[in-house]
Design an enzyme around this catalytic site. Structure first.
Site, PDB file in Angstrom:
ATOM      1  CE  LYS A  13      -1.909  -0.999   3.942  1.00  0.00           C
ATOM      2  NZ  LYS A  13      -1.217  -2.275   4.207  1.00  0.00           N
ATOM      3  NE  ARG A  88      -3.923  -1.053   9.826  1.00  0.00           N
ATOM      4  CZ  ARG A  88      -2.852  -0.486   9.262  1.00  0.00           C
ATOM      5  NH1 ARG A  88      -2.821   0.790   8.992  1.00  0.00           N
ATOM      6  NH2 ARG A  88      -1.810  -1.231   8.959  1.00  0.00           N
ATOM      7  NE  ARG A 127       7.286  -2.893   6.247  1.00  0.00           N
ATOM      8  CZ  ARG A 127       5.969  -2.678   6.328  1.00  0.00           C
ATOM      9  NH1 ARG A 127       5.349  -2.024   5.366  1.00  0.00           N
ATOM     10  NH2 ARG A 127       5.289  -3.125   7.353  1.00  0.00           N
ATOM     11  NE  ARG A 160       6.750  -0.592  10.448  1.00  0.00           N
ATOM     12  CZ  ARG A 160       5.636  -0.521   9.721  1.00  0.00           C
ATOM     13  NH1 ARG A 160       5.644   0.061   8.538  1.00  0.00           N
ATOM     14  NH2 ARG A 160       4.521  -1.025  10.173  1.00  0.00           N
ATOM     15  NE  ARG A 171       1.858  -4.991  11.407  1.00  0.00           N
ATOM     16  CZ  ARG A 171       2.858  -4.582  10.638  1.00  0.00           C
ATOM     17  NH1 ARG A 171       4.062  -5.080  10.809  1.00  0.00           N
ATOM     18  NH2 ARG A 171       2.639  -3.684   9.718  1.00  0.00           N
TER      19      ARG A 171
END
Ligand code: ADP
Ligand code: ADP
Ligand code: ZN
Length: 213
Positions: A13, A88, A127, A160, A171
């Site tokens: 996204k 969300r 990531r 992260r 998540r």
């Protein structure tokens, strides 16, 4: 043009939202980036949000909605924006919808970036994020020019805290329970468009551009 990005954590996204923002000259608004900036600056909001983020849980709607509504009321949003990571939950979507309706406005497109869960954990462990400017990279797929350093601002890239595999599983669970119902919500409004998020980022972007035309 008002656009919402939907999709699992790690679906791409943010990557696509940045490209859309640049192409259409509208702001990219990421609630995750806003929370991370607050954590970095040690604000009250940041400390509160961190408790939830570290566990892979959503920050409560009361905190999130106000921040988002304040942001979209700013001058640079008058020609539209691309929202990344908001809404969300159904209540968040309803509040946004109502606020827009009061101005005689509505969301034009909800772009669902579709990536199966199997691909997500792998993507997240690769990531790397810049906490200064919000840029994201992937160690294999989208590497920075110099390893560990942000192309835009030269700051060090980090994994992260919430991208560790245990937290990513949480998540994903939260995504399926609380966020996926938004697909039906925006389908009912006639604005949902789904793109295949598993292909190369440039091809995902092309698919999005042909929808926005
Ligand atoms: P990703 O891009 O990987 O999906 P984000 O940067 O969008 O992650 O969000 C990171 C975390 O910030 C989320 O797991 C959640 O804790 C919090 N967060 C971001 N946006 C929202 C929101 N709209 N509602 C509640 N929590 C949010
Ligand atoms: P989200 O905002 O949905 O959480 P990101 O845009 O941060 O997702 O992307 C998650 C990870 O996957 C990042 O490391 C990013 O560089 C990488 N990525 C994004 N799009 C693609 C793609 N089409 N193919 C492979 N990797 C991608
Ligand atoms: Zn940077």
């Amino acid at each position: 043009m008002k656009i919402i990005m939907l999709g699992a954590p790690g679906a791409g996204k943010g990557t696509q939202a940045k490209m859309i923002a640049e192409r259409y000259q509208i702001p990219h608004i990421s609630t995750g980036d806003i929370f991370r900036a607050n954590i970095k600056n040690g604000t009250q909001l940041g400390m509160e949000a961190k408790k939830y983020m570290d566990q892979g849980l959503l920050v409560p709607d009361e905190l999130t909605v106000k921040i988002l509504l304040d942001r979209v009321a700013q001058e640079d949003c008058k020609n539209g924006y691309v929202l990344d990571g908001f809404p969300r939950t159904i209540p968040q979507a309803e509040v946004l919808d109502k606020a827009l309706a009061e101005l005689g406005e509505a969301i034009d497109y909800a772009i669902n970036v579709d990536v199966p869960d199997e691909n997500i954990v792998r993507r997240m462990s690769g990531r790397r994020a810049c906490l200064s400017c919000g840029a994201t990279y992937h160690v294999e797929h989208i590497p920075p020019k110099q390893e560990g350093v942000c192309d835009n601002c030269g700051q060090a890239l980090v994994l992260r805290d919430d991208d560790k595999p245990e937290t990513v599983q949480n998540r994903l669970k939260v995504y399926h329970e609380q966020t996926q119902p938004l697909i039906d919500f925006y389908t009912a409004k006639g604005v949902l468009k789904t793109v295949d998020g598993t292909v190369d980022m440039k091809d995902v972007f092309e698919a999005i551009v042909s929808i926005l035309k």
